[in-house]
Design a protein around this motif. Structure first.
Motif, PDB file in Angstrom:
ATOM      1  N   LYS A  62       0.820  -1.212   0.000  1.00 26.06           N
ATOM      2  CA  LYS A  62       0.000   0.000   0.000  1.00 26.06           C
ATOM      3  C   LYS A  62       0.856   1.265   0.000  1.00 26.06           C
ATOM      4  N   VAL A  63       1.903   1.294   0.803  1.00 22.01           N
ATOM      5  CA  VAL A  63       2.783   2.466   0.840  1.00 22.01           C
ATOM      6  C   VAL A  63       3.490   2.631  -0.497  1.00 22.01           C
ATOM      7  N   ALA A  64       4.018   1.547  -1.027  1.00 21.63           N
ATOM      8  CA  ALA A  64       4.740   1.615  -2.307  1.00 21.63           C
ATOM      9  C   ALA A  64       3.810   2.077  -3.428  1.00 21.63           C
ATOM     10  N   GLN A  65       2.602   1.549  -3.464  1.00 21.10           N
ATOM     11  CA  GLN A  65       1.659   1.981  -4.493  1.00 21.10           C
ATOM     12  C   GLN A  65       1.290   3.447  -4.330  1.00 21.10           C
ATOM     13  N   ARG A  66       1.148   3.891  -3.106  1.00 18.54           N
ATOM     14  CA  ARG A  66       0.773   5.284  -2.857  1.00 18.54           C
ATOM     15  C   ARG A  66       1.820   6.244  -3.431  1.00 18.54           C
ATOM     16  N   VAL A  67       3.089   5.864  -3.417  1.00 19.38           N
ATOM     17  CA  VAL A  67       4.129   6.733  -3.983  1.00 19.38           C
ATOM     18  C   VAL A  67       4.404   6.412  -5.449  1.00 19.38           C
ATOM     19  N   GLY A  68       3.589   5.535  -6.033  1.00 18.68           N
ATOM     20  CA  GLY A  68       3.662   5.301  -7.470  1.00 18.68           C
ATOM     21  C   GLY A  68       4.549   4.165  -7.925  1.00 18.68           C
ATOM     22  N   ILE A  69       4.962   3.290  -7.038  1.00 21.67           N
ATOM     23  CA  ILE A  69       5.793   2.156  -7.438  1.00 21.67           C
ATOM     24  C   ILE A  69       4.885   1.126  -8.115  1.00 21.67           C
ATOM     25  N   PRO A  70       5.195   0.727  -9.334  1.00 19.45           N
ATOM     26  CA  PRO A  70       4.376  -0.273 -10.027  1.00 19.45           C
ATOM     27  C   PRO A  70       4.451  -1.638  -9.331  1.00 19.45           C
ATOM     28  N   LEU A  71       3.381  -2.407  -9.456  1.00 18.79           N
ATOM     29  CA  LEU A  71       3.332  -3.730  -8.818  1.00 18.79           C
ATOM     30  C   LEU A  71       4.476  -4.626  -9.265  1.00 18.79           C
ATOM     31  N   ALA A  72       4.883  -4.519 -10.521  1.00 19.13           N
ATOM     32  CA  ALA A  72       5.987  -5.357 -11.007  1.00 19.13           C
ATOM     33  C   ALA A  72       7.275  -5.061 -10.229  1.00 19.13           C
ATOM     34  N   GLU A  73       7.511  -3.796  -9.906  1.00 21.72           N
ATOM     35  CA  GLU A  73       8.702  -3.435  -9.132  1.00 21.72           C
ATOM     36  C   GLU A  73       8.570  -3.884  -7.679  1.00 21.72           C
ATOM     37  N   ILE A  74       7.362  -3.814  -7.153  1.00 24.53           N
ATOM     38  CA  ILE A  74       7.131  -4.295  -5.787  1.00 24.53           C
ATOM     39  C   ILE A  74       7.393  -5.793  -5.734  1.00 24.53           C
ATOM     40  N   GLN A  75       6.920  -6.508  -6.729  1.00 28.21           N
ATOM     41  CA  GLN A  75       7.118  -7.959  -6.782  1.00 28.21           C
ATOM     42  C   GLN A  75       8.604  -8.298  -6.862  1.00 28.21           C
ATOM     43  N   GLN A  93      14.011  -0.691   4.899  1.00 28.97           N
ATOM     44  CA  GLN A  93      15.066   0.246   4.512  1.00 28.97           C
ATOM     45  C   GLN A  93      15.706  -0.175   3.196  1.00 28.97           C
ATOM     46  N   LYS A  94      15.920  -1.472   3.011  1.00 34.95           N
ATOM     47  CA  LYS A  94      16.492  -1.968   1.755  1.00 34.95           C
ATOM     48  C   LYS A  94      15.541  -1.736   0.588  1.00 34.95           C
ATOM     49  N   LEU A  95      14.260  -2.033   0.801  1.00 29.55           N
ATOM     50  CA  LEU A  95      13.284  -1.851  -0.269  1.00 29.55           C
ATOM     51  C   LEU A  95      13.148  -0.378  -0.638  1.00 29.55           C
ATOM     52  N   SER A  96      13.037   0.473   0.361  1.00 24.56           N
ATOM     53  CA  SER A  96      12.857   1.896   0.073  1.00 24.56           C
ATOM     54  C   SER A  96      14.101   2.482  -0.600  1.00 24.56           C
ATOM     55  N   ASP A 104      13.049  10.111  -6.658  1.00 27.71           N
ATOM     56  CA  ASP A 104      13.698  11.409  -6.827  1.00 27.71           C
ATOM     57  C   ASP A 104      13.551  11.914  -8.266  1.00 27.71           C
ATOM     58  N   ALA A 105      13.711  11.019  -9.239  1.00 29.21           N
ATOM     59  CA  ALA A 105      13.565  11.401 -10.651  1.00 29.21           C
ATOM     60  C   ALA A 105      12.130  11.822 -10.953  1.00 29.21           C
ATOM     61  N   ARG A 106      11.159  11.101 -10.401  1.00 24.70           N
ATOM     62  CA  ARG A 106       9.761  11.468 -10.634  1.00 24.70           C
ATOM     63  C   ARG A 106       9.403  12.779  -9.941  1.00 24.70           C
ATOM     64  N   ILE A 107       9.952  13.007  -8.756  1.00 26.91           N
ATOM     65  CA  ILE A 107       9.714  14.281  -8.065  1.00 26.91           C
ATOM     66  C   ILE A 107      10.263  15.434  -8.904  1.00 26.91           C
ATOM     67  N   LYS A 108      11.446  15.245  -9.455  1.00 25.11           N
ATOM     68  CA  LYS A 108      12.051  16.281 -10.296  1.00 25.11           C
ATOM     69  C   LYS A 108      11.177  16.545 -11.523  1.00 25.11           C
ATOM     70  N   GLN A 109      10.697  15.471 -12.151  1.00 24.53           N
ATOM     71  CA  GLN A 109       9.858  15.619 -13.335  1.00 24.53           C
ATOM     72  C   GLN A 109       8.526  16.294 -12.991  1.00 24.53           C
ATOM     73  N   LEU A 110       7.929  15.922 -11.873  1.00 25.39           N
ATOM     74  CA  LEU A 110       6.674  16.541 -11.457  1.00 25.39           C
ATOM     75  C   LEU A 110       6.868  18.009 -11.088  1.00 25.39           C
ATOM     76  N   SER A 111       7.992  18.330 -10.466  1.00 22.57           N
ATOM     77  CA  SER A 111       8.277  19.727 -10.141  1.00 22.57           C
ATOM     78  C   SER A 111       8.427  20.545 -11.418  1.00 22.57           C
ATOM     79  N   LEU A 112       9.101  19.987 -12.406  1.00 23.47           N
ATOM     80  CA  LEU A 112       9.258  20.661 -13.693  1.00 23.47           C
ATOM     81  C   LEU A 112       7.897  20.857 -14.352  1.00 23.47           C
ATOM     82  N   LEU A 113       7.075  19.834 -14.314  1.00 18.52           N
ATOM     83  CA  LEU A 113       5.730  19.926 -14.870  1.00 18.52           C
ATOM     84  C   LEU A 113       4.935  21.022 -14.163  1.00 18.52           C
TER      85      LEU A 113
END
Length: 154
Positions: A62-75, A93-96, A104-113
């Motif tokens: 749920k936390v990973a999905q909330r920040v936009g991590i796709p299910l394939a990456e969670i798996q 800590q390892k997963l995060s 960080d890359a998505r935050i940068k892209q969203l900030s630019l947007l």
């Protein structure tokens, strides 16, 4: 997952109990199980039973999905965790850490947007081919389809 002799079915959770405690629909639990994100054992009557560790795994999902991590990456990340125990703080800590660069890359892209979005709409033309400020003579149109200023990697 194989039922270990030390397991007592009374200590395991039904699908309804997991749904209630996690706040997820039973269908979502079945979906996550089909995708290999969580696992259950079956009783002699073919009913699903879950170990209590599934609640922590669902929390991570749920936390990973909330920040936009796709299910394939969670798996993929879950494949690094042992199935036999509840994920720990160190596991989280390892997963995060695996997802930090992407976030960080998505935050940068969203900030630019965000920063360019108000300026573009603010000019009033609402047309990329006619905008004399952002795209004179439709220069960006020759580079291909899509929002070129908002997606510098495209």
């Amino acid at each position: 997952m194989q039922l270990k002799p030390a397991f007592s079915l009374s200590r395991l959770l039904t699908v309804g109990e997991v749904a209630e405690r996690s706040g997820l629909a039973v269908s979502a639990l079945h979906f996550y199980e089909a995708k290999g994100l969580i696992s259950s054992i079956r009783t002699r009557g073919n009913q699903r039973r879950y170990g209590r560790d599934v609640l922590r795994r669902l929390g991570i999902i749920k936390v990973a999905q909330r920040v936009g991590i796709p299910l394939a990456e969670i798996q993929t990340a879950f494949e690094t965790l042992p199935q036999s125990r509840t994920p720990t703080v160190e596991d989280w800590q390892k997963l995060s850490a695996l997802w930090k660069d992407d976030l960080d890359a998505r935050i940068k892209q969203l900030s630019l947007l965000r920063d360019h979005l108000t300026g573009c709409i603010g000019c009033g033309c609402l047309s990329i081919d006619a905008c004399p400020l952002r795209n004179p003579f439709d220069v960006l149109g020759r580079q291909g389809a899509g929002a070129r200023l908002l997606d510098p990697d495209a």
